[in-house]
Write a protein that holds these residues in place. Structure first.
Motif, PDB file in Angstrom:
ATOM      1  N   LEU A 246       0.808  -1.212   0.000  1.00 20.96           N
ATOM      2  CA  LEU A 246       0.000   0.000   0.000  1.00 20.96           C
ATOM      3  C   LEU A 246       0.844   1.265   0.000  1.00 20.96           C
ATOM      4  CD1 LEU A 246      -3.022  -0.859   2.354  1.00 20.96           C
ATOM      5  CD2 LEU A 246      -2.879  -0.895  -0.135  1.00 20.96           C
ATOM      6  N   VAL A 247       2.139   1.137   0.328  1.00 25.00           N
ATOM      7  CA  VAL A 247       3.039   2.287   0.218  1.00 25.00           C
ATOM      8  C   VAL A 247       3.071   2.780  -1.225  1.00 25.00           C
ATOM      9  CG1 VAL A 247       5.430   3.066   0.417  1.00 25.00           C
ATOM     10  CG2 VAL A 247       4.465   1.598   2.187  1.00 25.00           C
ATOM     11  N   ILE A 252       1.866   6.710  -5.543  1.00 17.66           N
ATOM     12  CA  ILE A 252       1.580   7.044  -6.938  1.00 17.66           C
ATOM     13  C   ILE A 252       0.834   8.378  -7.063  1.00 17.66           C
ATOM     14  CG2 ILE A 252       0.115   6.354  -8.887  1.00 17.66           C
ATOM     15  CD1 ILE A 252       1.194   3.523  -8.474  1.00 17.66           C
ATOM     16  N   PRO A 253      -0.299   8.602  -6.371  1.00 15.90           N
ATOM     17  CA  PRO A 253      -0.916   9.930  -6.464  1.00 15.90           C
ATOM     18  C   PRO A 253      -0.033  11.024  -5.877  1.00 15.90           C
ATOM     19  CG  PRO A 253      -2.062   8.552  -4.857  1.00 15.90           C
ATOM     20  CD  PRO A 253      -1.141   7.663  -5.614  1.00 15.90           C
ATOM     21  N   GLN A 254       0.765  10.695  -4.855  1.00 16.32           N
ATOM     22  CA  GLN A 254       1.720  11.684  -4.345  1.00 16.32           C
ATOM     23  C   GLN A 254       2.690  12.094  -5.445  1.00 16.32           C
ATOM     24  OE1 GLN A 254       3.631  10.023  -0.805  1.00 16.32           O
ATOM     25  NE2 GLN A 254       2.775  11.681   0.403  1.00 16.32           N
ATOM     26  N   LEU A 312      -9.210  13.302 -15.392  1.00 18.61           N
ATOM     27  CA  LEU A 312      -8.418  12.357 -16.193  1.00 18.61           C
ATOM     28  C   LEU A 312      -7.375  11.593 -15.385  1.00 18.61           C
ATOM     29  CD1 LEU A 312      -7.794  14.650 -19.304  1.00 18.61           C
ATOM     30  CD2 LEU A 312      -9.527  12.866 -19.052  1.00 18.61           C
ATOM     31  N   GLY A 313      -7.323  11.819 -14.072  1.00 22.89           N
ATOM     32  CA  GLY A 313      -6.297  11.180 -13.262  1.00 22.89           C
ATOM     33  C   GLY A 313      -6.315   9.662 -13.333  1.00 22.89           C
ATOM     34  N   GLY A 314      -7.495   9.071 -13.369  1.00 21.69           N
ATOM     35  CA  GLY A 314      -7.604   7.614 -13.438  1.00 21.69           C
ATOM     36  C   GLY A 314      -6.979   7.054 -14.698  1.00 21.69           C
ATOM     37  N   LEU A 315      -7.202   7.731 -15.833  1.00 18.00           N
ATOM     38  CA  LEU A 315      -6.623   7.296 -17.102  1.00 18.00           C
ATOM     39  C   LEU A 315      -5.099   7.400 -17.052  1.00 18.00           C
ATOM     40  CD1 LEU A 315      -6.912   6.465 -20.076  1.00 18.00           C
ATOM     41  CD2 LEU A 315      -7.168   8.902 -20.638  1.00 18.00           C
ATOM     42  N   VAL A 316      -4.604   8.481 -16.450  1.00 22.51           N
ATOM     43  CA  VAL A 316      -3.152   8.677 -16.347  1.00 22.51           C
ATOM     44  C   VAL A 316      -2.520   7.575 -15.506  1.00 22.51           C
ATOM     45  CG1 VAL A 316      -1.341  10.203 -15.481  1.00 22.51           C
ATOM     46  CG2 VAL A 316      -3.312  11.167 -16.684  1.00 22.51           C
ATOM     47  N   ILE A 317      -3.150   7.259 -14.375  1.00 23.05           N
ATOM     48  CA  ILE A 317      -2.634   6.196 -13.504  1.00 23.05           C
ATOM     49  C   ILE A 317      -2.617   4.863 -14.238  1.00 23.05           C
ATOM     50  CG2 ILE A 317      -3.151   4.835 -11.421  1.00 23.05           C
ATOM     51  CD1 ILE A 317      -4.131   7.436 -10.144  1.00 23.05           C
ATOM     52  N   HIS A 318      -3.664   4.596 -15.004  1.00 22.65           N
ATOM     53  CA  HIS A 318      -3.735   3.341 -15.761  1.00 22.65           C
ATOM     54  C   HIS A 318      -2.624   3.271 -16.802  1.00 22.65           C
ATOM     55  CE1 HIS A 318      -5.997   0.627 -18.809  1.00 22.65           C
ATOM     56  NE2 HIS A 318      -5.257  -0.101 -17.986  1.00 22.65           N
ATOM     57  N   ASP A 327      -7.734  -0.854  -9.851  1.00 25.47           N
ATOM     58  CA  ASP A 327      -8.790  -1.126  -8.867  1.00 25.47           C
ATOM     59  C   ASP A 327      -8.374  -0.774  -7.440  1.00 25.47           C
ATOM     60  OD1 ASP A 327     -10.513  -2.132 -10.842  1.00 25.47           O
ATOM     61  OD2 ASP A 327      -9.542  -4.094 -10.765  1.00 25.47           O
ATOM     62  N   THR A 328      -7.334   0.018  -7.294  1.00 31.20           N
ATOM     63  CA  THR A 328      -6.896   0.451  -5.962  1.00 31.20           C
ATOM     64  C   THR A 328      -7.502   1.820  -5.644  1.00 31.20           C
ATOM     65  OG1 THR A 328      -4.910   1.586  -6.763  1.00 31.20           O
ATOM     66  CG2 THR A 328      -4.730  -0.786  -6.328  1.00 31.20           C
ATOM     67  N   ASP A 329      -7.115   2.366  -4.491  1.00 33.14           N
ATOM     68  CA  ASP A 329      -7.627   3.670  -4.067  1.00 33.14           C
ATOM     69  C   ASP A 329      -6.820   4.832  -4.636  1.00 33.14           C
ATOM     70  OD1 ASP A 329      -9.554   2.444  -2.474  1.00 33.14           O
ATOM     71  OD2 ASP A 329      -8.203   2.307  -0.753  1.00 33.14           O
ATOM     72  N   ALA A 330      -5.863   4.551  -5.528  1.00 33.64           N
ATOM     73  CA  ALA A 330      -4.942   5.596  -5.986  1.00 33.64           C
ATOM     74  C   ALA A 330      -5.662   6.778  -6.634  1.00 33.64           C
ATOM     75  CB  ALA A 330      -3.934   4.996  -6.966  1.00 33.64           C
ATOM     76  N   PHE A 331      -6.659   6.507  -7.505  1.00 30.65           N
ATOM     77  CA  PHE A 331      -7.327   7.599  -8.221  1.00 30.65           C
ATOM     78  C   PHE A 331      -8.127   8.480  -7.274  1.00 30.65           C
ATOM     79  CE2 PHE A 331     -10.909   8.783 -11.326  1.00 30.65           C
ATOM     80  CZ  PHE A 331     -10.322  10.016 -11.578  1.00 30.65           C
ATOM     81  N   ASN A 332      -8.891   7.873  -6.373  1.00 32.91           N
ATOM     82  CA  ASN A 332      -9.695   8.675  -5.449  1.00 32.91           C
ATOM     83  C   ASN A 332      -8.821   9.479  -4.485  1.00 32.91           C
ATOM     84  OD1 ASN A 332     -12.228   7.954  -6.458  1.00 32.91           O
ATOM     85  ND2 ASN A 332     -12.299   6.082  -5.226  1.00 32.91           N
TER      86      ASN A 332
END
Length: 445
Positions: A246-247, A252-254, A312-318, A327-332
């Motif tokens: 989970l680190v 990733i969003p950081q 668009l953050g979810g698309l960038v993370i993908h 399917d993690t909490d990264a986008f939210n």
């Protein structure tokens, strides 16, 4: 003069320099997220945060003070300041490296990755000193073109070595650390060979100048360490309270926040010599105007970027980090970060303005207030939500408290309002757009 030449100036070059490191670093992080096992990736993030914390200790002690006393100084004074900075840098660097080696040789944890980190940490820290000093001196001289070259060599070299490891299918925690070491050795050797680090000024050092740098640095280092702890405290708490995997999810969003750090570093780097010159003239109205101009414009520019990133953050993370993070909490978590990104430029410029006004102790107080609120908020958020959202929400209270403290503290020394920043920023943006359009019309005519 061509349109291209008109737009190439210290601001655009500095923006490119500020963008080089995080953008290439983001690509490296994306590759490692795809290639490394979750545990190795988490350990690399832990190493990176630990190294950056130590690097920020040195940077905080020397960068602002070197720029402050070097900018605009007579050549003899500049040599004295640069040489003294080298000596202070030696003391700090070898002191921290010695501590890491003592821990490595006398404290055995049984964790081979942690021991590898400690083994190479001191060597990497020493190898980065020449390139670090080169960057600070070039900033004081406003030679952002050379700073850009250093960033490209450093991050481009690291990317190249990582790609070589991937090509030979030999990418793991150890090879990443070795690549990090090799890149920094090459960068520092080039800085020394080109004379950018001004190593020849070491003989011009003086105890008086070293003491002057240290007296200012003792507060700025507290601020820098507090700022780094503020960013890394979430990582340490998550590693302590949750599984290591989970680190990476939270980091990733950081790391995507580097999107906003790119223009922020550029604006701060460009504004710092101007603020310093105005402060040395004791021209407080000019200090306030420069702070409002840079801080306000950056705030207005980041608002539409924040809105777009929220969508668009979810698309960038993908795209960057692969299916395993979809399917993690990264986008939210990234969306939560967008709720305070708009006030980050104001917080940053409040801080550096306090430094320039010779109030570094107040800036340090601001940062440690934010750190205390963040740590308490992290544990409270985890107790309430039992997941990473609690850690992210705590950041909202952290940054808004920093802005309030900085505003009421600066109001005692400068005449301005928060509305001044937004109105001047909007006026600056309109003037920039009108000027750009006028130049293009003239070029077409």
């Amino acid at each position: 003069m061509s349109f291209f030449k008109k737009i190439v100036n210290k601001h655009t070059i500095n923006l490119a320099s500020s963008a080089a490191m995080p953008l290439i670093g983001m690509l490296v992080l994306s590759l490692l997220a795809h290639q490394l096992p979750d545990t190795d990736f988490g350990n690399y993030i832990f190493f990176l945060q630990t190294f950056l914390l130590a690097d920020m200790f040195r940077t905080g002690f020397l960068q602002t003070s070197l720029v402050k006393f070097y900018s605009g100084a007579h050549i003899d004074r500049a040599r004295n300041v640069a040489g003294s900075a080298w000596w202070v840098g030696f003391i700090l660097t070898f002191g921290v490296a010695l501590i890491s080696w003592i821990i490595y040789f006398f404290i055995k944890s049984g964790n081979s990755d942690l021991e590898d980190t400690l083994k190479w940490f001191g060597i990497i820290y020493i190898c980065t000193l020449p390139s670090a000093i080169a960057g600070w001196i070039l900033q004081a001289e406003e030679r952002f073109d050379k700073m850009f070259i250093i960033q490209i060599i450093n991050q481009g070299g690291f990317l190249t070595l990582v790609l070589i490891g991937m090509y030979y299918k030999d990418i793991n925690f150890d090879t990443v650390i070795y690549s990090y070491l090799g890149t920094n050795i090459i960068t520092s050797v080039i800085c020394l060979a080109m004379g950018w680090s001004h190593a020849h000024t070491i003989r011009h050092k003086s105890v008086a100048a070293m003491r002057e740098l240290a007296n200012f640095g003792k507060y700025s280092v507290g601020t820098s360490l507090g700022s780094t702890l503020l960013r890394s405290s979430d990582t340490f708490i998550i590693k302590m309270m949750f599984p290591t995997a989970l680190v990476g999810v939270y980091y990733i969003p950081q790391r995507l926040m580097e999107i906003f750090e790119i223009p922020m570093r550029s604006f701060v780097s460009t504004a710092l010599p101007e603020l310093s010159a105005a402060a040395q003239r004791d021209d407080k109205p000019a200090v306030a105007e420069i702070m409002k101009r840079y801080g306000g414009l950056l705030t207005v520019l980041l608002l539409p970027v924040a809105v777009g990133a929220c969508i668009l953050g979810g698309l960038v993370i993908h795209l960057l980090f692969g299916d395993k993070f979809v399917d993690t909490d990264a986008f939210n978590i990234f969306r939560i970060f967008m709720c305070y990104v708009i006030i980050m430029p104001i917080d940053r410029f409040f801080g550096i303005t306090l430094d320039i006004l010779n109030k570094p102790h107040l800036n340090m107080m601001k940062v440690f207030l934010m750190l205390g609120i963040n740590v308490i908020g992290d544990f409270a958020g985890i107790a309430i939500f039992h997941n990473l959202y609690g850690v992210a929400i705590a950041s909202l209270f952290t940054y808004y408290s920093g802005v309030l403290f900085g505003y009421f503290t600066l109001k005692k020394h400068l005449d301005f309002t928060l509305n001044d920043l937004f109105s001047l920023g909007w006026s600056q943006l309109k003037a920039m757009v009108a000027n750009l359009m006028q130049k293009r019309k003239v070029q077409k005519a």
